[in-house]
Motif scaffolding. Structure first.
Motif, short mmCIF file in Angstrom:
data_model
loop_
_atom_site.label_atom_id
_atom_site.label_comp_id
_atom_site.label_asym_id
_atom_site.label_seq_id
_atom_site.Cartn_x
_atom_site.Cartn_y
_atom_site.Cartn_z
N VAL A 1 -43.43 -6.82 -47.24
CA VAL A 1 -44.32 -6.21 -46.26
C VAL A 1 -45.05 -5.01 -46.87
N VAL A 2 -44.30 -4.18 -47.60
CA VAL A 2 -44.91 -3.00 -48.23
C VAL A 2 -45.97 -3.44 -49.25
N TYR A 3 -45.64 -4.42 -50.08
CA TYR A 3 -46.59 -4.89 -51.08
C TYR A 3 -47.81 -5.52 -50.42
N TYR A 4 -47.61 -6.20 -49.29
CA TYR A 4 -48.73 -6.82 -48.60
C TYR A 4 -49.69 -5.76 -48.06
N LEU A 5 -49.14 -4.69 -47.48
CA LEU A 5 -49.98 -3.64 -46.93
C LEU A 5 -50.77 -2.93 -48.03
N ILE A 6 -50.11 -2.67 -49.17
CA ILE A 6 -50.76 -1.91 -50.24
C ILE A 6 -51.73 -2.79 -51.02
#
Length: 311
Positions: free
Chosen positions: A89-94
Motif C-alpha cells: 500500500v505504501v509503495y502504491y501511494l508513493i
C-alpha cells in the motif's frame, strides 16, 4: 669403587622427544577408540548427512520462531499477511499515485503486490541470515550441532511466511480480474529456485555477520539499493529502455537475481506480463543464480564451521 663413581648417569631423553611420543600415543589411542577433536569441521559429505539428520529440528525451530514472532501482538499471526500488504500500500501511494509509475503497466496492483511479496522473501532471508549466528551465540556455544541449521531454519521461516502471504496474493489477483491460468504452475519451480538462492545467500551472510556485527546495520542500505535495481515498484524493462545506459549494463541489471525471480513470478501469475518482458534465457539465469548461491554459500559457510562461537 672408583669405577662406579666415574660411571656417567644414564642419558635422559629430550623433552621434545617425550612430547612427540606422547602426541603419537594420543593419536593412536584416538584412532583406536574412535575419538575426534571436539568442534572440528567434518568433511563436506559428513556435514550434509548431519544436516539431513537434523531436518526435524530445522523444521520445528523455524515453525517455533514463526509462531513466536507475533505472539505478543493483538492480531497475532495475521501480521504475516498484513506486513507485506501494508508495504505494498505504501509503495502504491508513493510510486503508483504520486510518482506515476503505474502508467503503462497493466494490472499494476497485482504487478506491485507480486513484486513486493517476492522481494520481501529475499530481503527477510538475507537479514535473518546476517543475525543467524551472531544473534544465537548462546545456543551455538552451549550445544554441538551443524551451525548451518540456524540460517537454514530462518530461511524456512521466511518461506513459510511467504506461503501465508501467497493466500492474500491470490485473493488480490482474483479481485482485480486476473483469472487463474495453467501458467500458475510455474510458481512452484520459480519459488523452489528462489528458495535455494535465498538459503545460499543467507548462509554466506551468516558467516560474514558472525565475523562483522556491524554488517547488520549496513545491510538495510545495501538491500534498499538492490530493491530499486530490481523493479519491485515499476517495470524495470521500460525504465531501462528510457536510459542512456549501455545495453550490456541494462542486461546486467535485468538479470540480477532478485529481478529474475520477481519477473518469473509475475510471468507465472499475471497474464498481462508477457514473455517479451522477460530477459533472455531467464530460466537459465534462475537456475544459475540458485546453483551459484546455493552451492557456493553452503561451502563458504562450511569452511568456517569450527570458528563459530569461539571468538
Amino acid at each position: 669403587m672408583s669405577q662406579v663413581l666415574d660411571t656417567p648417569p644414564p642419558s635422559t631423553p629430550p623433552a621434545t622427544a617425550t612430547a612427540t611420543t606422547t602426541g603419537e600415543d594420543a593419536a593412536i589411542l584416538a584412532a583406536r577408540y574412535g575419538l575426534s577433536v571436539s568442534g572440528a569441521r567434518p568433511a563436506l559429505g559428513d556435514y550434509v548427512r548431519q544436516l539431513w539428520a537434523r531436518r526435524h529440528f530445522i523444521t520445528a525451530f523455524s515453525t517455533a520462531k514463526l509462531t513466536a514472532q507475533y505472539s505478543k501482538s493483538t492480531l497475532g499471526q495475521l501480521w504475516q499477511v498484513l506486513t507485506p500488504l501494508l508495504n505494498a500500500v505504501v509503495y502504491y501511494l508513493i510510486f503508483g499515485v504520486i510518482l506515476g509509475t503505474s502508467k503503462g503497466v497493466p494490472d499494476f496492483i497485482p504487478f506491485l503486490v507480486t513484486g513486493v511479496f517476492v522481494w520481501t522473501f529475499t530481503q527477510s532471508s538475507v537479514m535473518s541470515g546476517v543475525k543467524a549466528i551472531s544473534g544465537s551465540m548462546g545456543l551455538v556455544r552451549a550445544l554441538h550441532f551443524p551451525r548451518a541449521s540456524l540460517p537454514l531454519s530462518y530461511c524456512l521461516q521466511q518461506l513459510q511466511q511467504l506461503l501465508f502471504s501467497m493466500i492474500a496474493l491470490i485473493a488480490i489477483l482474483l479481485a482485480f480480474g486476473v483469472p487463474p491460468s495453467p501458467s500458475w504452475i510455474l510458481v512452484l519451480p520459480a519459488l523452489a529456485l528462489q528458495s535455494v538462492f535465498n538459503a545460499g545467500l543467507a548462509l554466506a551472510m551468516a558467516r560474514l555477520g558472525a565475523r562483522t556485527p556491524d554488517l547488520n546495520q549496513l545491510m538495510p542500505f545495501i538491500l534498499r539499493v538492490w530493491m530499486y535495481l530490481s523493479g519491485v515498484m515499476f517495470s524495470l524493462g521500460d525504465k531501462l529502455a528510457k536510459t542512456d545506459l549501455p545495453p550490456v549494463v541494462q542486461h546486467a541489471v535485468q538479470c540480477n537475481p532478485a529481478a529474475v525471480y520477481i519477473d518469473l513470478m509475475r510471468f507465472a501469475l499475471i497474464d498481462s506480463f508477457t514473455r517479451d518482458q522477460l530477459p533472455p534465457h531467464v530460466w537459465a539465469w534462475a537456475v544459475g543464480w540458485a546453483l551459484l548461491a546455493g552451492v557456493g554459500g553452503f561451502i563458504y559457510f562450511w569452511k568456517a564451521e569450527e570458528t563459530y562461537g569461539r571468538d
